[in-house]
Design a protein around this motif. Structure first.
Motif, PDB file in Angstrom:
ATOM      1  N   ARG A 192       0.832  -1.207   0.000  1.00  0.00           N
ATOM      2  CA  ARG A 192       0.000   0.000   0.000  1.00  0.00           C
ATOM      3  C   ARG A 192       0.866   1.255   0.000  1.00  0.00           C
ATOM      4  O   ARG A 192       0.598   2.204  -0.752  1.00  0.00           O
ATOM      5  N   TRP A 193       1.893   1.272   0.819  1.00  0.00           N
ATOM      6  CA  TRP A 193       2.757   2.446   0.897  1.00  0.00           C
ATOM      7  C   TRP A 193       3.518   2.675  -0.397  1.00  0.00           C
ATOM      8  O   TRP A 193       3.846   3.814  -0.741  1.00  0.00           O
ATOM      9  N   ASN A 194       3.816   1.613  -1.120  1.00  0.00           N
ATOM     10  CA  ASN A 194       4.523   1.769  -2.397  1.00  0.00           C
ATOM     11  C   ASN A 194       3.719   2.577  -3.399  1.00  0.00           C
ATOM     12  O   ASN A 194       4.279   3.159  -4.335  1.00  0.00           O
ATOM     13  N   GLY A 195       2.401   2.602  -3.220  1.00  0.00           N
ATOM     14  CA  GLY A 195       1.546   3.358  -4.123  1.00  0.00           C
ATOM     15  C   GLY A 195       1.293   4.780  -3.667  1.00  0.00           C
ATOM     16  O   GLY A 195       0.518   5.500  -4.311  1.00  0.00           O
ATOM     17  N   LEU A 196       1.938   5.186  -2.584  1.00  0.00           N
ATOM     18  CA  LEU A 196       1.739   6.526  -2.042  1.00  0.00           C
ATOM     19  C   LEU A 196       3.009   7.360  -2.203  1.00  0.00           C
ATOM     20  O   LEU A 196       4.121   6.810  -2.294  1.00  0.00           O
TER      21      LEU A 196
END
Length: 357
Positions: A192-196
């Motif tokens: 999820r954080w990789n997409g932020l």
């Protein structure tokens, strides 16, 4: 040609004529890697020094025997660094060994590998001929990018004489946070954080704790820390963070001690939880999964293959099952053709990557 290099050229030509194997060796800090070394030692530490450094161009060239610590210190004086964080494992490692091993540290998933930062190289091939590949500028795209082929070649194609590397400014701000969570939750969070738009530079999960390193502009790091605290993150001191990431880079972390074989699984970052007996440490946002396991080599490799990756036996007292998974026939043919082209007499580090190469 400097006398030190001329002496090495003479040794290589003599070995080629006699068909005598040689072991290319620098500081020997990575000698445990791969299959057992064979041949008469050929010491590269005579070839030392930074021959060119252009801080404004973000490029440095160093001879292969230059101590890695010396190169990093010179870069640090100008506020720059090797962004891929090459592992040291022990004191005495060299620039040539760094490139030949092809290993990168915790920041690999964010900034790329040593291969991605290699701009050019000089190689002494198996005939004793000096070859030049690539260049000393970042936008060097002419011809085949042979220099990057040498990264991770374990010295089987020749002796690296010098290398030119892209360097980057040191990050102005760094912060480390920890999250208590199980493996599946850690992987979900990382995905999820990789997409932020977060300045995530490195990650590691071990013993039900997910560690996250943020790097970048001070304002961006501060904002990210504040937001991640709302997700249960606990900021740790700079000293604790630096000790953790150095321990992971050089495998001084307690996880890496012990007698069980150490396997390195290279998987897609989105791969699910891996089912193997033993202990695990996850890096590179899920892309690198270290296992201390007594499972059979066939089981470990089949597990990695089923998830779209491969497994390498990194450290073990017994490597009878092979270090690397067997190559497919087409890939094996390419490897043999490259070896024949660069080292027709097969004198350089024979069998170091694959027993029949």
């Amino acid at each position: 040609m400097q006398p030190e290099l001329a002496s090495i050229v003479d040794q290589v030509r003599a070995a080629h004529a006699a068909g005598e194997p040689v072991e290319v060796r620098g500081g020997a800090t990575k000698r445990f890697l791969g299959e057992a070394p064979r041949g008469r030692p050929l010491d590269t530490r005579r070839l030392t020094g930074i021959t060119s450094y252009q801080p404004t161009e973000l490029v440095v060239t160093a001879l292969c025997g230059t101590p890695l610590a010396e190169l990093e210190a010179a870069l640090a004086e100008r506020g720059q660094a090797l962004a891929f964080e090459p592992p040291h494992f022990a004191a005495g490692g060299t620039v040539g060994g760094m490139v030949a091993s092809g290993l990168s540290g915790p920041a690999r998933a964010a900034v790329g590998s040593v291969r991605d930062h290699l701009l050019g190289a000089s190689l002494l091939d198996g005939r004793g001929e000096l070859l030049q590949f690539g260049g000393q500028v970042i936008k060097n795209v002419a011809g085949y990018d042979v220099s990057r082929l040498l990264a991770g070649s374990f010295g089987t194609l020749g002796l690296l004489v010098d290398v030119s590397l892209k360097v980057l400014p040191a990050a102005p701000a760094t912060a480390t946070l920890r999250f208590a969570c199980a493996e599946h939750e850690a992987l979900e969070r990382l995905h999820r954080w990789n997409g932020l738009p977060l300045p995530v530079n490195a990650s590691a999960w071990v013993d039900d704790v997910l560690w996250l390193r943020l790097r970048g502009a001070a304002a961006a790091v501060r904002a990210a820390v504040q937001g991640l605290r709302n997700e249960g993150g606990e900021a740790v001191s700079d000293d604790i963070g630096a000790s953790l990431w150095t321990g992971l880079r050089d495998q001084g972390h307690p996880f890496f001690s012990g007698e069980a074989p150490l396997w390195r699984l290279s998987l897609p970052q989105t791969a699910p939880v891996v089912a193997l007996p033993g202990e695990q440490l996850i890096e590179w946002h899920g892309g690198q999964r270290w296992w201390r396991t007594s499972a059979a080599a066939t089981t470990v490799r089949a597990t990695a293959a089923s998830l779209g990756g491969h497994a390498t036996l990194f450290r073990a007292a017994d490597k009878a099952g092979g270090v690397h998974a067997a190559l497919s026939p087409p890939l094996a043919a390419i490897h043999r053709a490259l070896k024949q082209s660069f080292d027709p007499a097969g004198i350089f580090n024979p069998g170091r990557m694959y027993p029949d190469l």
